[in-house]
Design a protein around this motif. Structure first.
Motif, PDB file in Angstrom:
ATOM      1  N   ALA A 198      -0.694  -2.427 -86.567  1.00 21.83           N
ATOM      2  CA  ALA A 198      -1.239  -2.043 -87.866  1.00 21.83           C
ATOM      3  C   ALA A 198      -1.154  -0.529 -87.988  1.00 21.83           C
ATOM      4  O   ALA A 198      -1.725   0.199 -87.172  1.00 21.83           O
ATOM      5  CB  ALA A 198      -2.684  -2.503 -88.009  1.00 21.83           C
ATOM      6  N   ASP A 199      -0.397  -0.078 -88.977  1.00 20.33           N
ATOM      7  CA  ASP A 199      -0.289   1.349 -89.294  1.00 20.33           C
ATOM      8  C   ASP A 199      -1.370   1.641 -90.328  1.00 20.33           C
ATOM      9  O   ASP A 199      -1.213   1.330 -91.507  1.00 20.33           O
ATOM     10  CB  ASP A 199       1.112   1.647 -89.836  1.00 20.33           C
ATOM     11  N   LEU A 200      -2.477   2.232 -89.879  1.00 16.65           N
ATOM     12  CA  LEU A 200      -3.658   2.365 -90.735  1.00 16.65           C
ATOM     13  C   LEU A 200      -3.571   3.538 -91.703  1.00 16.65           C
ATOM     14  O   LEU A 200      -4.417   3.664 -92.594  1.00 16.65           O
ATOM     15  CB  LEU A 200      -4.916   2.514 -89.868  1.00 16.65           C
ATOM     16  N   THR A 201      -2.572   4.389 -91.536  1.00 18.72           N
ATOM     17  CA  THR A 201      -2.403   5.565 -92.406  1.00 18.72           C
ATOM     18  C   THR A 201      -0.926   5.650 -92.793  1.00 18.72           C
ATOM     19  O   THR A 201      -0.233   6.603 -92.448  1.00 18.72           O
ATOM     20  CB  THR A 201      -2.847   6.844 -91.673  1.00 18.72           C
ATOM     21  N   GLY A 202      -0.448   4.658 -93.521  1.00 20.81           N
ATOM     22  CA  GLY A 202       0.982   4.421 -93.711  1.00 20.81           C
ATOM     23  C   GLY A 202       1.781   5.556 -94.310  1.00 20.81           C
ATOM     24  O   GLY A 202       2.931   5.782 -93.942  1.00 20.81           O
ATOM     25  N   GLY A 203       1.204   6.282 -95.290  1.00 18.87           N
ATOM     26  CA  GLY A 203       1.898   7.417 -95.885  1.00 18.87           C
ATOM     27  C   GLY A 203       3.249   7.055 -96.470  1.00 18.87           C
ATOM     28  O   GLY A 203       3.413   6.031 -97.143  1.00 18.87           O
ATOM     29  N   PHE A 204       4.263   7.881 -96.200  1.00 21.23           N
ATOM     30  CA  PHE A 204       5.607   7.687 -96.739  1.00 21.23           C
ATOM     31  C   PHE A 204       6.332   6.520 -96.059  1.00 21.23           C
ATOM     32  O   PHE A 204       7.390   6.097 -96.502  1.00 21.23           O
ATOM     33  CB  PHE A 204       6.393   8.996 -96.589  1.00 21.23           C
ATOM     34  N   GLY A 205       5.780   6.011 -94.959  1.00 16.42           N
ATOM     35  CA  GLY A 205       6.309   4.793 -94.352  1.00 16.42           C
ATOM     36  C   GLY A 205       7.386   4.978 -93.306  1.00 16.42           C
ATOM     37  O   GLY A 205       7.981   3.997 -92.850  1.00 16.42           O
ATOM     38  N   VAL A 206       7.637   6.217 -92.871  1.00 14.82           N
ATOM     39  CA  VAL A 206       8.712   6.459 -91.903  1.00 14.82           C
ATOM     40  C   VAL A 206       8.380   5.826 -90.552  1.00 14.82           C
ATOM     41  O   VAL A 206       9.216   5.153 -89.938  1.00 14.82           O
ATOM     42  CB  VAL A 206       8.979   7.970 -91.747  1.00 14.82           C
ATOM     43  N   ASP A 207       7.145   6.028 -90.074  1.00 16.97           N
ATOM     44  CA  ASP A 207       6.760   5.436 -88.787  1.00 16.97           C
ATOM     45  C   ASP A 207       6.782   3.913 -88.855  1.00 16.97           C
ATOM     46  O   ASP A 207       7.289   3.250 -87.943  1.00 16.97           O
ATOM     47  CB  ASP A 207       5.375   5.937 -88.368  1.00 16.97           C
ATOM     48  N   SER A 208       6.257   3.342 -89.927  1.00 22.56           N
ATOM     49  CA  SER A 208       6.263   1.880 -90.066  1.00 22.56           C
ATOM     50  C   SER A 208       7.683   1.333 -90.050  1.00 22.56           C
ATOM     51  O   SER A 208       7.957   0.283 -89.451  1.00 22.56           O
ATOM     52  CB  SER A 208       5.568   1.466 -91.373  1.00 22.56           C
ATOM     53  N   TYR A 209       8.595   2.045 -90.712  1.00 31.66           N
ATOM     54  CA  TYR A 209       9.988   1.590 -90.752  1.00 31.66           C
ATOM     55  C   TYR A 209      10.561   1.485 -89.339  1.00 31.66           C
ATOM     56  O   TYR A 209      11.195   0.479 -88.982  1.00 31.66           O
ATOM     57  CB  TYR A 209      10.823   2.548 -91.599  1.00 31.66           C
ATOM     58  N   TYR A 210      10.328   2.502 -88.515  1.00 31.08           N
ATOM     59  CA  TYR A 210      10.885   2.462 -87.161  1.00 31.08           C
ATOM     60  C   TYR A 210      10.088   1.544 -86.236  1.00 31.08           C
ATOM     61  O   TYR A 210      10.668   0.955 -85.309  1.00 31.08           O
ATOM     62  CB  TYR A 210      11.017   3.879 -86.598  1.00 31.08           C
ATOM     63  N   PHE A 211       8.795   1.369 -86.480  1.00 30.10           N
ATOM     64  CA  PHE A 211       8.052   0.354 -85.724  1.00 30.10           C
ATOM     65  C   PHE A 211       8.661  -1.033 -85.961  1.00 30.10           C
ATOM     66  O   PHE A 211       8.712  -1.870 -85.057  1.00 30.10           O
ATOM     67  CB  PHE A 211       6.576   0.328 -86.139  1.00 30.10           C
ATOM     68  N   SER A 212       9.133  -1.269 -87.186  1.00 34.71           N
ATOM     69  CA  SER A 212       9.685  -2.592 -87.512  1.00 34.71           C
ATOM     70  C   SER A 212      11.019  -2.847 -86.815  1.00 34.71           C
ATOM     71  O   SER A 212      11.505  -3.978 -86.806  1.00 34.71           O
ATOM     72  CB  SER A 212       9.846  -2.749 -89.030  1.00 34.71           C
ATOM     73  N   SER A 213      11.604  -1.811 -86.218  1.00 39.89           N
ATOM     74  CA  SER A 213      12.823  -2.025 -85.432  1.00 39.89           C
ATOM     75  C   SER A 213      12.493  -2.543 -84.034  1.00 39.89           C
ATOM     76  O   SER A 213      13.384  -3.018 -83.321  1.00 39.89           O
ATOM     77  CB  SER A 213      13.623  -0.723 -85.325  1.00 39.89           C
ATOM     78  N   LYS A 214      11.203  -2.458 -83.648  1.00 40.97           N
ATOM     79  CA  LYS A 214      10.797  -2.859 -82.299  1.00 40.97           C
ATOM     80  C   LYS A 214       9.831  -4.044 -82.281  1.00 40.97           C
ATOM     81  O   LYS A 214       9.771  -4.777 -81.297  1.00 40.97           O
ATOM     82  CB  LYS A 214      10.126  -1.669 -81.591  1.00 40.97           C
ATOM     83  N   LEU A 215       9.043  -4.204 -83.352  1.00 44.22           N
ATOM     84  CA  LEU A 215       8.025  -5.254 -83.392  1.00 44.22           C
ATOM     85  C   LEU A 215       8.310  -6.238 -84.517  1.00 44.22           C
ATOM     86  O   LEU A 215       8.908  -5.890 -85.539  1.00 44.22           O
ATOM     87  CB  LEU A 215       6.634  -4.647 -83.594  1.00 44.22           C
TER      88      LEU A 215
END
Length: 394
Positions: A93-110
């Protein structure tokens, strides 16, 4: 988010004006009904701010950029990719999603990434961009909701929680310490560890490591000091519900070729003894992530180096080694007397370490022009004698 901005004619106008004077573009006004010139300017400005930081976003057709402050607070592609290598299992859970860059790369692993963002515009922008960016293996679930409230109401148990808290106060000034961040992480540990096995927190690179470990109640298992091209960009803290007063600290300098990586701990640094020496054949300057971590002694043990002086943080050896930082061939070791000063080159790159004069003052006093292939380190040896190490970068 104004979807009229992604119409073909508007996108063509933006592309045609990417290299124009933005002030002049704004003065001309918008030629499109329903699209303001300020919205167009935001896209042009966002493209330029992201060119090096987010090249994939800039290469992707019809991408949508948020305001400058949100881009400034966003992770870069390089640091987001690095973070994605630290996590495993299936749900974050990305609790501070913002522009979504971290979430995008997390989705390459999880398999499943739960993106939470309370700002409606940012939430819409991140969700829209995700649909047009190259697909990853995992799926991002988007929630326009406060991250703390999301996990409070969620029935899921998460492998990871990720937080990149806002680091500005109500007046817009940058803040450094945990208790000043939004959300205040320190108030929610019971909830976090009830809902997740691990936490990953991104903070300002200015935060003191020792104070951070204490503030996080010794839940810290690992710290990653992350630099890109020798500039420290962020500190990453991995937490578990388990006390640890001596976390492993990884110093990484992300480079275009191979990353420099160095591991140690504060306990190891404390217990390491150092040998001192005058400059030998080679001089070494650790990269910024190692200096930020304070591993001024631990690095001598791993690489079998001598230190020039206790507070100079320059190192030397008789034989050249592979080293996580800059390496120089020593040409001369000079004292600051008239005879030695006559040997100084008239053009060089000047640096100081534990020296009373600033670089600008040194160049003016000794009439040294900036540039060239040679380097001058103005510093002190262990006997507190002022010296100049004249060298060439390898």
């Amino acid at each position: 988010m104004n979807l009229l901005l992604i119409q073909k004619e508007v996108q063509n106008f933006i592309k045609e004006n990417l290299n124009q004077d933005l002030a002049k573009v704004i003065l001309k006004g918008s030629p499109f009904q329903g699209v303001s010139i300020q919205e167009i300017a935001q896209q042009i400005n966002g493209f330029h701010k992201s060119k090096n930081k987010l090249p994939l976003w800039c290469k992707t057709k019809n991408i949508f950029f948020p305001p400058s402050l949100n881009l400034e607070q966003s992770s870069s592609e390089a640091t987001a990719k690095y973070k994605s290598e630290l996590i495993s299992n299936s749900r974050i859970a990305d609790l501070t999603g913002g522009f979504g860059v971290d979430s995008y790369y997390f989705s390459s692993k999880l398999d499943n990434v739960y993106y939470c963002e309370i700002n409606k515009d940012l939430y819409q922008i991140a969700g829209y961009n995700y649909q047009i960016l190259p697909p990853n293996n995992g799926k991002i679930h988007f929630f326009n909701q406060d991250g703390i409230e999301f996990i409070e109401s969620s029935k899921h148990h998460f492998d990871w929680l990720y937080l990149d808290p806002a680091r500005r106060d109500d007046a817009g000034k940058k803040v450094i310490n945990f208790e000043q961040y939004t959300p205040n992480i320190l108030k929610h540990f019971d909830l976090f560890f009830e809902k997740a096995d691990h936490m990953l927190i991104k903070t300002s690179p200015l935060l003191d490591l020792t104070k951070g470990i204490e503030a996080l109640k010794f839940f810290v298992q690992e710290i990653h000091v992350v630099a890109v091209d020798n500039e420290v960009k962020e500190l990453l803290w991995i937490l578990k519900n388990k006390e640890n007063k001596n976390p492993k600290i990884t110093c990484v300098n992300i480079k275009e070729e191979e990353n420099d990586v160095f591991y140690s701990s504060q306990e190891e640094e404390k217990n390491t003894s150092v040998d001192f020496s005058e400059p030998e054949q080679y001089l070494y300057e650790p990269n910024s992530s190692i200096l930020k971590a304070g591993f001024f002694k631990a690095i001598t043990e791993k690489y079998q180096l001598q230190k020039i002086a206790e507070h100079s943080h320059l190192y030397t050896s008789e034989k050249k080694i592979d080293f996580p930082g800059r390496v120089f061939k020593v040409l001369q070791n000079l004292t600051l007397d008239k005879k030695s000063l006559a040997l100084l080159p008239q053009k060089a790159n000047v640096s100081t370490r534990n020296f009373p004069l600033a670089v600008v003052a040194i160049k003016k006093k000794y009439k040294i022009k900036d540039g060239g292939k040679e380097y001058l380190f103005f510093t002190q040896n262990q006997q507190k004698q002022k010296i100049v190490i004249h060298c060439q970068k390898i």
